[in-house]
Write an enzyme that holds these catalytic residues in place. Structure first.
Site, PDB file in Angstrom:
ATOM      1  N   CYS A  52      42.283  54.054  36.535  1.00 38.35           N
ATOM      2  CA  CYS A  52      42.643  52.635  36.594  1.00 38.35           C
ATOM      3  C   CYS A  52      43.880  52.371  35.746  1.00 38.35           C
ATOM      4  O   CYS A  52      43.910  52.707  34.556  1.00 38.35           O
ATOM      5  CB  CYS A  52      41.477  51.773  36.097  1.00 38.35           C
ATOM      6  SG  CYS A  52      41.893  50.025  35.873  1.00 38.35           S
ATOM      7  N   CYS A  55      42.990  50.023  32.544  1.00 42.64           N
ATOM      8  CA  CYS A  55      42.077  50.405  31.463  1.00 42.64           C
ATOM      9  C   CYS A  55      42.861  50.805  30.209  1.00 42.64           C
ATOM     10  O   CYS A  55      43.995  51.297  30.305  1.00 42.64           O
ATOM     11  CB  CYS A  55      41.190  51.571  31.916  1.00 42.64           C
ATOM     12  SG  CYS A  55      39.742  51.055  32.884  1.00 42.64           S
ATOM     13  N   HIS A 126      36.050  48.042  32.365  1.00 40.30           N
ATOM     14  CA  HIS A 126      36.429  48.085  33.771  1.00 40.30           C
ATOM     15  C   HIS A 126      35.380  47.441  34.671  1.00 40.30           C
ATOM     16  O   HIS A 126      35.707  46.940  35.758  1.00 40.30           O
ATOM     17  CB  HIS A 126      36.633  49.556  34.183  1.00 40.30           C
ATOM     18  CG  HIS A 126      37.138  49.759  35.564  1.00 40.30           C
ATOM     19  ND1 HIS A 126      38.439  49.530  35.939  1.00 40.30           N
ATOM     20  CD2 HIS A 126      36.489  50.175  36.693  1.00 40.30           C
ATOM     21  CE1 HIS A 126      38.598  49.809  37.220  1.00 40.30           C
ATOM     22  NE2 HIS A 126      37.427  50.195  37.705  1.00 40.30           N
ATOM     23  N   ASN A 194      42.716  36.450  41.446  1.00 43.17           N
ATOM     24  CA  ASN A 194      42.117  36.818  42.725  1.00 43.17           C
ATOM     25  C   ASN A 194      40.995  37.793  42.424  1.00 43.17           C
ATOM     26  O   ASN A 194      41.254  38.910  41.958  1.00 43.17           O
ATOM     27  CB  ASN A 194      43.141  37.489  43.651  1.00 43.17           C
ATOM     28  CG  ASN A 194      44.233  36.537  44.075  1.00 43.17           C
ATOM     29  OD1 ASN A 194      43.997  35.356  44.278  1.00 43.17           O
ATOM     30  ND2 ASN A 194      45.446  37.050  44.212  1.00 43.17           N
ATOM     31  N   SER A 202      43.640  44.098  44.350  1.00 41.14           N
ATOM     32  CA  SER A 202      43.891  45.525  44.532  1.00 41.14           C
ATOM     33  C   SER A 202      43.257  46.386  43.448  1.00 41.14           C
ATOM     34  O   SER A 202      43.268  47.616  43.562  1.00 41.14           O
ATOM     35  CB  SER A 202      45.403  45.787  44.571  1.00 41.14           C
ATOM     36  OG  SER A 202      46.014  45.370  43.363  1.00 41.14           O
ATOM     37  N   HIS A 205      39.374  45.993  37.970  1.00 42.09           N
ATOM     38  CA  HIS A 205      39.380  45.724  36.526  1.00 42.09           C
ATOM     39  C   HIS A 205      39.643  44.235  36.311  1.00 42.09           C
ATOM     40  O   HIS A 205      40.559  43.669  36.904  1.00 42.09           O
ATOM     41  CB  HIS A 205      40.470  46.553  35.838  1.00 42.09           C
ATOM     42  CG  HIS A 205      40.341  46.560  34.347  1.00 42.09           C
ATOM     43  ND1 HIS A 205      39.936  47.674  33.638  1.00 42.09           N
ATOM     44  CD2 HIS A 205      40.539  45.584  33.418  1.00 42.09           C
ATOM     45  CE1 HIS A 205      39.902  47.387  32.349  1.00 42.09           C
ATOM     46  NE2 HIS A 205      40.264  46.118  32.190  1.00 42.09           N
ATOM     47  N   HIS A 207      41.090  40.926  35.597  1.00 36.96           N
ATOM     48  CA  HIS A 207      42.438  40.530  35.200  1.00 36.96           C
ATOM     49  C   HIS A 207      42.891  39.320  35.998  1.00 36.96           C
ATOM     50  O   HIS A 207      42.294  38.951  37.012  1.00 36.96           O
ATOM     51  CB  HIS A 207      43.420  41.679  35.421  1.00 36.96           C
ATOM     52  CG  HIS A 207      43.732  41.953  36.866  1.00 36.96           C
ATOM     53  ND1 HIS A 207      42.855  42.605  37.718  1.00 36.96           N
ATOM     54  CD2 HIS A 207      44.823  41.657  37.627  1.00 36.96           C
ATOM     55  CE1 HIS A 207      43.388  42.713  38.916  1.00 36.96           C
ATOM     56  NE2 HIS A 207      44.583  42.133  38.895  1.00 36.96           N
ATOM     57  N   GLN A 209      46.815  36.991  36.921  1.00 39.84           N
ATOM     58  CA  GLN A 209      48.268  37.068  36.939  1.00 39.84           C
ATOM     59  C   GLN A 209      48.855  35.751  36.447  1.00 39.84           C
ATOM     60  O   GLN A 209      48.234  34.694  36.579  1.00 39.84           O
ATOM     61  CB  GLN A 209      48.784  37.391  38.335  1.00 39.84           C
ATOM     62  CG  GLN A 209      48.312  38.736  38.862  1.00 39.84           C
ATOM     63  CD  GLN A 209      48.976  39.099  40.176  1.00 39.84           C
ATOM     64  OE1 GLN A 209      50.198  39.125  40.296  1.00 39.84           O
ATOM     65  NE2 GLN A 209      48.163  39.362  41.185  1.00 39.84           N
TER      66      GLN A 209
END
Length: 392
Positions: A52, A55, A126, A194, A202, A205, A207, A209
């Site tokens: 990943c 990570c 993760h 998202n 995609s 993990h 997260h 933006q």
């Protein structure tokens, strides 16, 4: 209370926040479904994935290595949608004033867009999501959002003093801070997540933006225009302030609330279990939240995401985003802004049946089946412990 006849008849609802209408067709929930179904979301991820790129300690796509961070980590997106530096573009007009070229310049317009995009991890783990995290564990995420927003404000911004106070209260990130764009003052910052492959994510993990752009995007731009118009036409009242009062008085679309925030399935919701998180007092941006309100906001986010997962006992996909005052704005734009967060989830009937915006919705106007009142009632019943904790 909403007229009960609206639970059974097709009707249109107005969205005052963006000035649009949508069609509601509650009787269609009885139709059989033989269309696409999503695979159930199974959460069998490892706590650490050596492959990943988010990570701790791992290398990213461009070769940079992540620090061994503990909570949040922010960095400039290796594949940003906008760039700070690019070839300049200036629309050219034909000096001869040819008629066809004049028409072309009228119809075929373009403008340059620059900026900087960040990625922010929510956790070093993760295999976790916001629904798995406690409100206390979500606070570092909100603090990082706040620091990044504050660092990008214009020097003359009406909230500059609030930003300074906020930064003095929030501890610095031990894993480093992101550097704001220095070439130009950017206009807007869109923070969004998202979650899930169904929403185009995609990497599982946890997260989000953060896109900062030189222009004001369409959706927050429409909302700001509507809120400004309402403020002018109603003697200084605020659209979302009045809306909070209406929803608290009626109660039927309220999912959850605390002293600082109201969570509702809005009257005008398009997505089946769409939710709006609204500040109860006039907060214009993250930097105006007190430490207590940051905790209250974390509680609201946790309540929404946990209830989503509990609804169909799955890792519930969604797109979410914060709307707040632009990074560079007038006094009026700052005054009429009202801090809120949208959640747009696609699931409709189960963990495998999702809503699609197609056909009539693309060609005419948005349409939904289950009413917001019905959706809110179902989400209210989904409180309590996260369902998968009892499966461990």
């Amino acid at each position: 209370m909403t007229d009960k006849v609206l639970d059974d008849i097709s009707h249109r609802r107005y969205n005052p926040l963006n000035g649009s209408w949508l069609l509601v067709s509650p009787h269609r929930t009885k139709r059989p479904w033989q269309g696409q179904q999503e695979a159930p979301a199974l959460n069998k991820l490892p706590e650490y994935d050596p492959q990943c790129y988010l990570c701790p300690g791992n290398k990213r796509a461009q070769g940079d290595s992540n620090p061994h961070y503990k909570n949040t980590f922010a960095f400039v997106n290796d594949y940003s949608a906008v760039k700070e530096e690019q070839q300049e573009y200036h629309p050219q007009k034909d000096a001869a004033g040819d008629g066809d070229d004049d028409i072309a310049s009228l119809l075929l317009q373009a403008q340059p867009a620059t900026g900087r995009c960040y990625v922010l991890t929510f956790s070093a783990k993760h295999d976790t999501t916001l629904a798995d995290m406690s409100a206390t564990e979500i606070i570092p995420v909100i603090e990082t959002w706040t620091r990044i927003y504050a660092s990008h404000l214009s020097a003359s911004h009406p909230l500059r003093d609030a930003a300074a106070r906020s930064l003095s209260e929030i501890p610095p990130n031990p894993d480093g801070e992101v550097e704001p764009a220095k070439k130009q003052q950017l206009r807007y910052m869109q923070i969004f997540e998202n979650k899930g492959a169904a929403m185009g994510c995609s990497n599982p993990h946890p997260h989000c933006q953060i896109w900062t752009t030189s222009t004001l995007p369409e959706e927050p731009g429409k909302e700001l225009a509507q809120m400004t118009k309402y403020h002018r036409e109603h003697k200084g009242r605020h659209l979302l302030e009045d809306y909070v009062k209406v929803e608290m008085a009626k109660g039927e679309r309220v999912v959850w609330q605390n002293d600082g925030f109201l969570v509702v399935c809005p009257w005008w919701a398009i997505w089946p279990f769409e939710v709006l998180v609204i500040a109860k007092r006039h907060v214009r941006a993250l930097v105006e939240l007190t430490s207590e309100e940051r905790l209250q906001f974390a509680e609201a986010v946790q309540e929404v995401t946990r209830r989503y997962d509990n609804l169909f006992e799955t890792n519930f996909p969604y797109s979410s985003g914060i709307h707040q005052a632009p990074l560079d704005c007038t006094e009026e734009e700052a005054e009429t802004s009202w801090f809120h967060m949208h959640f747009y989830p696609p699931l409709l009937r189960s963990a495998t049946v999702r809503k699609f915006l197609v056909g009539y919705e693309l060609m005419a106007e948005p349409q939904r089946d289950i009413t917001p009142e019905q959706a809110a009632a179902r989400l209210r019943d989904c409180g309590g412990e996260l369902y998968r904790k009892s499966l461990q």
